[in-house]
Scaffold this motif. Structure first.
Motif, PDB file in Angstrom:
ATOM      1  N   UNK A   1       0.662  -1.059   0.000  1.00  0.00           N
ATOM      2  CA  UNK A   1      -0.055  -0.049  -0.119  1.00  0.00           C
ATOM      3  C   UNK A   1       0.761   1.135   0.095  1.00  0.00           C
ATOM      4  N   UNK A   2       2.311   1.098   0.071  1.00  0.00           N
ATOM      5  CA  UNK A   2       2.980   2.513   0.109  1.00  0.00           C
ATOM      6  C   UNK A   2       3.457   2.870  -1.291  1.00  0.00           C
ATOM      7  N   UNK A   3       2.622   3.667  -1.928  1.00  0.00           N
ATOM      8  CA  UNK A   3       2.971   4.226  -3.348  1.00  0.00           C
ATOM      9  C   UNK A   3       3.443   5.704  -3.172  1.00  0.00           C
ATOM     10  N   UNK A   4       3.187   6.575  -2.118  1.00  0.00           N
ATOM     11  CA  UNK A   4       3.654   7.914  -1.884  1.00  0.00           C
ATOM     12  C   UNK A   4       5.111   8.154  -2.209  1.00  0.00           C
ATOM     13  N   UNK A   5       6.028   7.325  -2.116  1.00  0.00           N
ATOM     14  CA  UNK A   5       7.535   7.283  -1.772  1.00  0.00           C
ATOM     15  C   UNK A   5       8.383   7.182  -3.310  1.00  0.00           C
ATOM     16  N   UNK A   6       7.561   6.895  -4.254  1.00  0.00           N
ATOM     17  CA  UNK A   6       8.129   6.871  -5.684  1.00  0.00           C
ATOM     18  C   UNK A   6       7.236   7.602  -6.795  1.00  0.00           C
TER      19      UNK A   6
ATOM     20  N   UNK B   1      -0.122  13.832  -2.134  1.00  0.00           N
ATOM     21  CA  UNK B   1       0.955  14.481  -3.065  1.00  0.00           C
ATOM     22  C   UNK B   1       1.991  13.646  -3.360  1.00  0.00           C
ATOM     23  N   UNK B   2       2.558  12.344  -2.438  1.00  0.00           N
ATOM     24  CA  UNK B   2       3.466  11.648  -2.847  1.00  0.00           C
ATOM     25  C   UNK B   2       4.791  12.356  -2.774  1.00  0.00           C
ATOM     26  N   UNK B   3       5.391  12.190  -3.927  1.00  0.00           N
ATOM     27  CA  UNK B   3       6.861  12.893  -3.952  1.00  0.00           C
ATOM     28  C   UNK B   3       6.731  14.463  -4.429  1.00  0.00           C
TER      29      UNK B   3
ATOM     30  N   UNK C   1       8.084  13.665   4.949  1.00  0.00           N
ATOM     31  CA  UNK C   1       9.798  13.866   5.119  1.00  0.00           C
ATOM     32  C   UNK C   1      10.283  13.981   3.682  1.00  0.00           C
ATOM     33  N   UNK C   2       9.985  13.169   2.933  1.00  0.00           N
ATOM     34  CA  UNK C   2      10.421  13.083   1.526  1.00  0.00           C
ATOM     35  C   UNK C   2       9.613  14.380   0.748  1.00  0.00           C
TER      36      UNK C   2
END
Length: 192
Positions: free
Chosen positions: A79-84, A117-119, A143-144
């Motif tokens: 479920x983690x899509x906001x880091x790419x 917003x993700x990245x 943070x990212x």
């Protein structure tokens, strides 16, 4: 006689696209679908524009060279899509840039709230186009997101950008809803 279409390379990722006539507002939707559908669904893999093994995406937008940092190691968590970055974010960002350039959309001075917003690429592009953007995401992604906003919006920004925590289902902070945003965006899901 078959109409000839002009083709060009788009952005630093070099995607080949056909240039469309913008005689109607439907031209914006047509270009978005064209960009998204390049070689889809059978001839390409997901994310033809960006790689999830790279630590950054380099993209030219609004006269700036943007460097969007990613955290590919986060993909291992369900479920983690906001880091790419996802192709859909690139397409939406370029759509905004083209729509403003052609006078179809005005972002200068408009309040924009970006959900998930993700990245941060789409929100950064909106700020470069003059919007007063509030980029939101879950606490573990801030943070990212903050790092990308700070590093890409140092100079030549016509608008502004602020990063806020927002968990869907929770009551939003008052500054997200008052005054109401002129535009609200949600970066399309990666597989839509």
């Amino acid at each position: 006689m078959e109409e000839e279409r002009l083709e060009m390379m788009l952005g630093s990722y070099g995607g080949k696209v056909s240039v469309l006539e913008w005689e109607t507002e439907s031209g914006a939707a047509e270009e978005t679908m064209l960009l998204w559908g390049i070689q889809q669904p059978t001839l390409s893999k997901q994310n033809a524009f960006v790689s999830h093994s790279s630590l950054q995406l380099l993209l030219d937008a609004c006269g700036h060279s943007l460097s969007i940092l990613q955290s590919p190691s986060s993909l291992g968590k369900p479920g983690v899509t906001g880091a790419v970055m996802w192709d859909s974010g690139v397409v939406l960002g370029k759509f905004l840039e083209h729509a403003v350039d052609l006078g179809i959309l005005v972002l200068q001075g408009k309040k924009v709230v970006e959900l998930g917003s993700g990245c941060g690429l789409v929100g950064c592009i909106a700020a470069l186009l003059g919007a007063q953007v509030i980029l939101t995401d879950l606490p573990d992604r801030l943070r990212l997101l903050k790092k990308n906003v700070e590093s890409n919006l140092r100079h030549g920004v016509r608008g502004s950008a602020a990063v806020k925590e927002l968990t869907w289902g929770d009551d939003p902070d008052n500054d997200l809803i008052e005054p109401p945003p002129d535009y609200g965006t949600s970066t399309p899901a990666p597989y839509c």
